[in-house]
Design a protein around this motif. Structure first.
Motif, PDB file in Angstrom:
ATOM      1  N   ASP A 133       0.829  -1.209   0.000  1.00 35.40           N
ATOM      2  CA  ASP A 133       0.000   0.000   0.000  1.00 35.40           C
ATOM      3  C   ASP A 133       0.862   1.256   0.000  1.00 35.40           C
ATOM      4  N   HIS A 134       0.317   2.285  -0.597  1.00 34.03           N
ATOM      5  CA  HIS A 134       0.825   3.621  -0.313  1.00 34.03           C
ATOM      6  C   HIS A 134       0.471   3.864   1.153  1.00 34.03           C
ATOM      7  N   ARG A 183      -0.879   6.056   2.630  1.00 32.28           N
ATOM      8  CA  ARG A 183      -2.158   6.719   2.869  1.00 32.28           C
ATOM      9  C   ARG A 183      -3.326   6.113   2.106  1.00 32.28           C
ATOM     10  N   TRP A 184      -3.069   5.232   1.180  1.00 26.13           N
ATOM     11  CA  TRP A 184      -4.187   4.564   0.520  1.00 26.13           C
ATOM     12  C   TRP A 184      -3.782   3.192   0.003  1.00 26.13           C
ATOM     13  N   SER A 185      -4.795   2.392  -0.305  1.00 25.94           N
ATOM     14  CA  SER A 185      -4.555   1.028  -0.763  1.00 25.94           C
ATOM     15  C   SER A 185      -4.176   1.027  -2.238  1.00 25.94           C
TER      16      SER A 185
END
Lengths: 334, 205
Positions: A287-288, A290-292
């Motif tokens: 994942d990033h 902050r987001w998937s």
């Protein structure tokens, strides 16, 4: 009577829509403004499209030219319509909003252009604008482009293998990496003039590849898309396309390619090292922060209800490159 | 304040006030409907989902800031009628926030509810956005006249949470952008100014 031409290009819906019709629609959108951002500040929020009350997009349009190239005919993926691929861009040199580049880049001048290839090579060369189109056989390659922001497009690029260029300059055996640099020209690029427009990035934008990645047959230098030369918002006149890596690796408007023995700095890695690594291979398992990255929204045609959310594939589905990373911990080297 | 405070209280004729009231109801609803319709028609640029997320998110934030400014403006201009607009503006802010959440669930996640739960837990910026949404929901429910009456003074204490909501929403915005910071920071600065100007009232919790 119906005539069918053997080589007639398959017409897509967007090509059938008359230009005046979609221009009218855009006008309507513009007049409506943008309640969200527009009412408090003229925003360049991620996506501020039709909020531009004060400028009009119809005076200067960058002129692209038709290219001669060998077509790719064996690809059946649904392509992103040309007007989406050329109006929804991340090119912070022309502003951080997705619709900023198409607005701000139309006066961009690519003639003359100079792309120099040097560093640890036997025969450094410099290519001018015309050389970009004439030095190599141009071929079309339909690639998936996966943005680190979890959307993707399918784009017919035109260009040549980076490997053909590198073979021409003959890298020394000490060359382990290839560094790329975008044009630095604050006069032409508002994002380089003003930190607020350019998202606080230190310009020029730089990128890099390991030499085996650079030599891989999928890695290309693109000089065109959808049959024509590149428009400036997509990185005219020459850009990198590395389809198994997140889009930010595919550096635009390149002026310099340098072969080196050290891992070169890369812009997003400098900006946020815990979020963007040097490799930036498309990987649904990492994942990033902050987001998937497990899934992505494929941008093709159709409105809200037709949005396609699909699984993201390792290496963006280009499995052949997996061998380049054998034995590497891809969670560590993201 | 930039403008001098008028000596006389402002009072607009009834028909004008009704028109203002109507505008407060119609502007956000019609605007959102049109944007949604354009989204259905694929007229919102490359990524209609992202467009709608931005539109509803920033819309909610703008309306929230507007609703929190109402009492200051009413006081400054001695324009008591304005206070009647505070509730609808606040409610439309909550409405936009719920639209934002709905777009996220329906079009971004496409109803993958497992993902929804894990994202709310895993991603701090979504967590704080969700908390802001819950606050706005709670404030909306307690805006019903009979609930408000039955709560008495507690209502005012509870509704001070709106300042927490605007701060959370501002940080939610700041945290989600990829680079740059100045747009969310402008909102946070405005929220800070509002908090500062109302510090006396806020102290009496």
């Amino acid at each position: 009577m119906i005539f069918k031409f053997k080589n007639a290009r398959q017409e897509t819906e967007n090509q059938v829509t008359d230009e005046s019709v979609y221009r009218q629609r855009r006008e309507l959108l513009k007049k409506m403004g943008y309640f969200g951002a527009g009412s408090l500040l003229a925003s360049s929020a991620a996506n501020a499209g039709p909020l531009d009350w004060f400028s009009s997009d119809d005076e200067v349009i960058f002129k692209t030219k038709a290219l001669t190239f060998s077509k790719q005919t064996d690809d059946t993926q649904k392509q992103t319509p040309v007007e989406k691929a050329t109006s929804y861009n991340n090119f912070f040199e022309f502003g951080t909003g997705k619709s900023d580049p198409v607005k701000n880049a139309q006066e961009f001048n690519v003639d003359p252009w100079s792309l120099s290839i040097g560093g640890l090579v036997e025969k450094p060369i410099t290519l001018g604008l015309d050389d970009l189109y004439s030095s190599f056989e141009l071929e079309e390659r339909i690639y998936r482009l996966r943005c680190v922001e979890a959307w993707s497009m399918v784009i017919p690029w035109i260009g040549f293998s980076l490997a053909s260029l590198l073979k021409k300059v003959q890298p020394l055996s000490s060359a382990k990496y290839v560094a790329f640099e975008t044009l630095y020209d604050p006069k032409q690029m508002p994002g380089q003039r003003n930190r607020f427009v350019g998202g606080g990035v230190d310009y020029p934008y730089v990128e890099g590849l390991r030499i085996d990645e650079a030599m891989h047959k999928l890695t290309m230098l693109s000089v065109g898309m959808y049959g024509n030369t590149l428009p400036p918002q997509n990185g005219a006149p020459v850009r990198l396309v590395v389809p198994w890596k997140y889009g930010f690796k595919s550096i635009k408007s390149i002026v310099k390619i340098t072969l080196t023995d050290k891992m070169p700095p890369t812009t997003w890695n400098i900006l946020a090292p815990n979020e963007y690594g040097f490799y930036a291979n498309v990987n649904p398992a990492v994942d990033h922060p902050r987001w998937s990255q497990a899934r992505e929204r494929r941008i093709t045609t159709g409105g809200l209800l037709a949005q396609n959310r699909i699984d993201t594939l390792p290496f963006n589905g280009y499995d052949d490159v997996a061998r380049l990373y054998k034995g590497m911990n891809l969670k560590k080297f993201y | 304040m930039l403008l001098m405070s008028p000596r006389k209280p402002i009072r607009v004729p009834r028909y004008l006030f009704i028109a203002c009231h109507l505008a407060v109801h119609l502007a956000p609803t019609i605007w959102l409907s049109v944007i949604f319709y354009l989204g259905l028609q694929d007229e919102l640029g490359g990524d209609p989902v992202q467009y709608l997320l931005d539109f509803t998110g920033i819309g909610a934030l703008n309306l929230l800031v507007a609703s929190l400014s109402v009492s200051l403006l009413a006081q400054h201009f001695k324009f008591a009628q304005l206070m009647k607009l505070r509730r609808p503006i606040g409610l439309y802010s909550a409405f936009y926030a719920f639209a934002h959440f709905t777009v996220y669930i329906a079009f971004e996640l496409q109803f993958e509810f497992n993902m929804l739960v894990s994202e709310i837990i895993k991603r701090p910026y979504i967590t704080i956005g969700f908390v802001a949404l819950l606050i706005l929901g709670l404030l909306s429910i307690t805006s019903l006249s009979w609930i408000k009456k039955s709560m008495g003074r507690k209502w005012f204490s509870l509704h001070k949470l709106s300042y927490l909501a605007v701060l959370l929403a501002g940080f939610h915005y700041l945290w989600l952008i990829k680079s740059g910071w100045y747009e969310p920071v402008i909102y946070l600065v405005i929220a800070g100014i509002l908090l500062f100007m109302k510090r006396e009232k806020l102290r009496k919790l």
